[in-house]
Structures are given as C-alpha cells and as structure tokens.
Design a protein around this motif. Sequence first.
Motif, mmCIF file in Angstrom:
data_model
loop_
_atom_site.group_PDB
_atom_site.id
_atom_site.type_symbol
_atom_site.label_atom_id
_atom_site.label_comp_id
_atom_site.label_asym_id
_atom_site.label_seq_id
_atom_site.Cartn_x
_atom_site.Cartn_y
_atom_site.Cartn_z
ATOM 1 N N PHE A 163 9.271 5.929 3.908
ATOM 2 C CA PHE A 163 10.463 6.570 3.274
ATOM 3 C C PHE A 163 10.298 8.247 4.554
ATOM 4 N N LEU A 164 9.365 8.435 4.413
ATOM 5 C CA LEU A 164 9.766 9.737 5.925
ATOM 6 C C LEU A 164 10.227 9.909 6.961
ATOM 7 N N GLU A 165 10.312 8.414 7.440
ATOM 8 C CA GLU A 165 10.671 7.737 8.673
ATOM 9 C C GLU A 165 12.249 7.613 8.254
ATOM 10 N N ALA A 166 12.963 7.353 7.069
ATOM 11 C CA ALA A 166 14.362 7.154 6.755
ATOM 12 C C ALA A 166 14.929 8.344 6.536
ATOM 13 N N ILE A 167 13.819 9.696 6.092
ATOM 14 C CA ILE A 167 14.355 10.697 5.782
ATOM 15 C C ILE A 167 14.641 11.617 7.160
ATOM 16 N N GLU A 168 14.123 11.093 8.127
ATOM 17 C CA GLU A 168 13.964 11.689 9.214
ATOM 18 C C GLU A 168 15.115 11.034 10.298
ATOM 19 N N ALA A 169 15.985 9.814 10.246
ATOM 20 C CA ALA A 169 17.355 9.107 10.821
ATOM 21 C C ALA A 169 18.117 9.779 9.914
ATOM 22 N N VAL A 170 17.938 10.328 8.774
ATOM 23 C CA VAL A 170 19.247 10.519 7.763
ATOM 24 C C VAL A 170 19.576 11.547 8.385
ATOM 25 N N LYS A 171 18.226 12.775 8.429
ATOM 26 C CA LYS A 171 18.756 14.023 9.103
ATOM 27 C C LYS A 171 19.646 13.849 10.671
ATOM 28 N N LEU A 172 19.325 13.287 11.418
ATOM 29 C CA LEU A 172 19.635 12.827 12.752
ATOM 30 C C LEU A 172 20.860 12.445 13.015
ATOM 31 N N ALA A 173 21.336 11.593 11.803
ATOM 32 C CA ALA A 173 22.483 10.934 11.491
ATOM 33 C C ALA A 173 23.548 12.153 10.738
ATOM 34 N N PRO A 206 1.110 -1.250 -0.429
ATOM 35 C CA PRO A 206 0.028 -0.425 -0.145
ATOM 36 C C PRO A 206 0.899 1.317 -0.221
ATOM 37 N N TYR A 207 0.250 1.965 -0.662
ATOM 38 C CA TYR A 207 1.555 3.440 -1.034
ATOM 39 C C TYR A 207 1.599 3.848 0.179
ATOM 40 N N GLU A 208 0.275 4.221 1.323
ATOM 41 C CA GLU A 208 0.673 4.827 2.875
ATOM 42 C C GLU A 208 1.475 4.551 3.316
ATOM 43 N N GLU A 209 2.114 3.167 3.155
ATOM 44 C CA GLU A 209 2.655 2.408 4.289
ATOM 45 C C GLU A 209 5.033 2.734 4.193
#
Length: 488
Positions: free
Chosen positions: A468-478, A460-463
Amino acid sequence: MEGVQNLYNFLFEACNILRGPVSQDNFKDYITPILYFKRISDVYDEEIQAALDESGGDKEYASLPEQHRFVIPDGCHWIDIRERTENLGAAIVGAMRGIELANPDTLYGVLSVFSAQKWTDKKNLSDSKIRDLIEHLSTRRLGNKDYPADLMGDAYEVLLKKFADDSKAKAGEFYTPRPVVNLLIRILDPKPGETVYDPACGSGGMLIEAVHHMHHDNLCCGSIFGQEKNVVNAAIAKMNLFLHGASDFNVMQGDTLRSPKILQGSEIAKFDCVIANPPFSLEKWGATEWSSDKFSRNIWGTPSDSCGDYAWIQHMVKSMAPGNSRMAVVMPQGILFRGNEDGRIREKMIKSDLIEAIVTLGDKLFYGTGLSPCFLILRRMKPAERSARILMVDATKILTQKRAQNILSPEDVDHIYQLYLDYKDVEDYSKVVTLKEIEDKEFNLSPNRYINYHRETVRPYEEVKREFLEAIEAVKLAEQEFTRLIKN
C-alpha cells in the motif's frame, strides 16, 4: 425473431392509435380482444378457402361447421364490422358476443370479460379512433398461414411484456420472465400424454412453455389445465394458448385458494406436472376457511392470513398425482427461513422428503418485486440415491446484468439446469445436503448456509501495508511527473 419483431411493431402501432384517450394500463383490455377477433375471422376465411379448394368450389360444403375450428354467425365477421359506419364500439361488442355464444365450449366467457362499457363509451373512444384501429389491423391478414401460432403468440407475449414494462407495479401479476419459465419446464420435463397444471396461471406463459416443450404433440390435447383469479388475465391465458396453437385446454377463472375449480369429483384433481409462480406473500388470502379446508389441503398446517406462500405450496402438493409426479414453484426467499407457523410447516415439508432441489435466484429478474426469488422442485418418487437428501443451488450470481432489469441469458439457464442435472457438490454453487444436516441448522433451507464458498487466503498485514505504501509513493511520483509535463 425478425418475424416476431415485425408483427410486434404492427401490434404496438395499434396501441399507439389508442394512446391519448386510453391509458397504457388499459391497452391490453382493447388490443387483446380485437386481435383475437381479427385472428378468428382470418383463420375462418383460411378454412373456407381450404374447403373450397378441396371441394372444387362447393360453397355449401365450405360453410359446414365441421370445416371450422370456430363458428362465426352471420353479421359477426370482421368484414361485417368493417362495413359499419357508426356505433362501431357497440358493433364490435355485439360481434364478439355472437361468436362467444356460438362457441360455448371453447370461447364461453373469453371475449365478454372485456368491458362492453369501455368499447361503447364514445367520450373515451370515438368512432373515428375505432375506425383507425380497424383499418390498421385490416392492412394485414393474421391467419395461421400468415403467422403460425407460435409467432403470433410470441409477438403477443412481447406486447404483454411491453405492457409490463410500462406499468411495473402491476406487471408481476401476469408476467414471469420467459427464461425462468423455460428453466422450470426443462427441469420438470413434461412428456406428451402427461397432464400439466398451473394454479396461478396469469397470462398462461408456463402452460404455453409446456406445450412448446412437448412439441405440440397431439397427446397434449386436453392435458393442459390452469386457474387464474383475475378475470382479464384468465381470458388472456385462454387467448394466449389459442394464439400459440393449443387447441384443447381447460383454464378456469376463480380464487384457487378459496375455491379451487379444477376438481375430480369432490377432490382436488391430480396432475403429473404442477408448476406456478403464485403471487408472493399474499395478504388476506383466506386463512380462516383454510384451517378447516374441505379439500384437506392444510396437510402441514395453516399459514397466517398475512402471507399465503405456504398455502400455495400445500395446494400444489395436494395436486400432485401418485407415482412420477413433480412440481416446481417460484417463491420469495423468505419461505426458506421464516419462523412461526411458516417454520413449523417448513419442518413438516422437509420431513416429508418430497423436496428434490432448492434454487435461489438473483435480484432484479422479476417485475414489480424487490424480493429475490427462489424455486423449489418437489418429486413424489425421488431416485433412491436422492432419498433423504436435497440439492441446494445458489444461482444468485448466475445472471446477466442489464440497466433496468437483470436477465437470465440462454447460457445462464443452461448453467443452472446443468447444476440441477449433475446433482453434486460444486464449490460456490451447489451442495447435496442430508435431512439430518438441515435439522441441525433448525430446518433452514437457505442454500448459502450449506454451500462451500471459495475463500481467498488471508495475506499477512505487514505485506499488504508495505504494498500500500509503495503504491502511494508511485502515485506521488506520477503526479510530479505529470505536473512537470504540463508546465513544459
């Protein structure tokens, strides 16, 4: 393999002696005949020695023609040339001509095709260069006892492959990758006593693999046939077969589509195994003559003069003997789906129910062609359960990637061979298709139109968006953590 590599290095050293005055494209025109001349001379000396040992030193007995595979006339032996001090090119040409004339049945036309003019042109090749070449080759004995035929032939094939690498554009003309040849011969499985024919035999690789496959059985004698249009390649095929230890074979030179040379009476000769990798999509191949071909090879029609692929296929089908004969042919994948006359011929070929299997191969496996190849296996008498069926194999992903050129590893060859043997539906790789299913797809023979490929379930698209958004957040924190560490 070490022996092959060692001998190859020795032969390649001979090429290096010619480098400079002779361009790479022409190496084989020099190395081939002189290697052959040396080999014949050394084998002759071996036979002399064997006959002397057998007869307690009787020289007259040792020089009888029946003690030798080839006659070497007086003054035409390698030693005679080595003793010459000048006009070495002319002496080599004279010796080779003499040997050829003394062995009309086996060597006629083999050595003389190599240009006398090239050997005798001193501007191009000085006596001192030829002297260096003779002395280099004289440092080793190249008889059968020193280098068994297989080893000699293999080293020569590596050399041909090297020439192919050096002049990529022309290479496809005379070199089919060995693993592909091995695969086709395994599928055809020629048995000792059966005949094998290659109508576009190039440097003889397919025929040699057939002899290997039959373990050089005595019954192979006189059962190997080929035709090749290019004069030098036809001579190389004869030498290559000889260097590999095949003794009695029939390779003819000429344009197979315009004038087939291997005939029985006024008919095309028939064979148990027919195998070839003909030139792809040949232009101006002779369509006009073909439309009223006196050998009736236009069984399904006349292809256009801009592409001879289906002419080769029909020639080969016409060359299949009744009974248990089979055929393997390498072709560009275009023959599987092209329209117009090719499409009409393909429809008739499918309806003949001779096709047993179609295999598409991956790209960059062949020299000098960007086209991805395929091969067809045809059989006169298919087993009952394969009647009105064709095995489709997609082997485009079965290859081993190398930097410049992909290859089929032994495991890849085994994998494709097993798919052929199993003759069943395998997800992503193969499917057994009925002629009715092919007719429903307008007689298209591309395996990828039929095979079932594994499809990932669509999430499903939402999942996916949330991940994807969680991955972007993780990159920012790193990134923040990284910046903090750098500052400290």
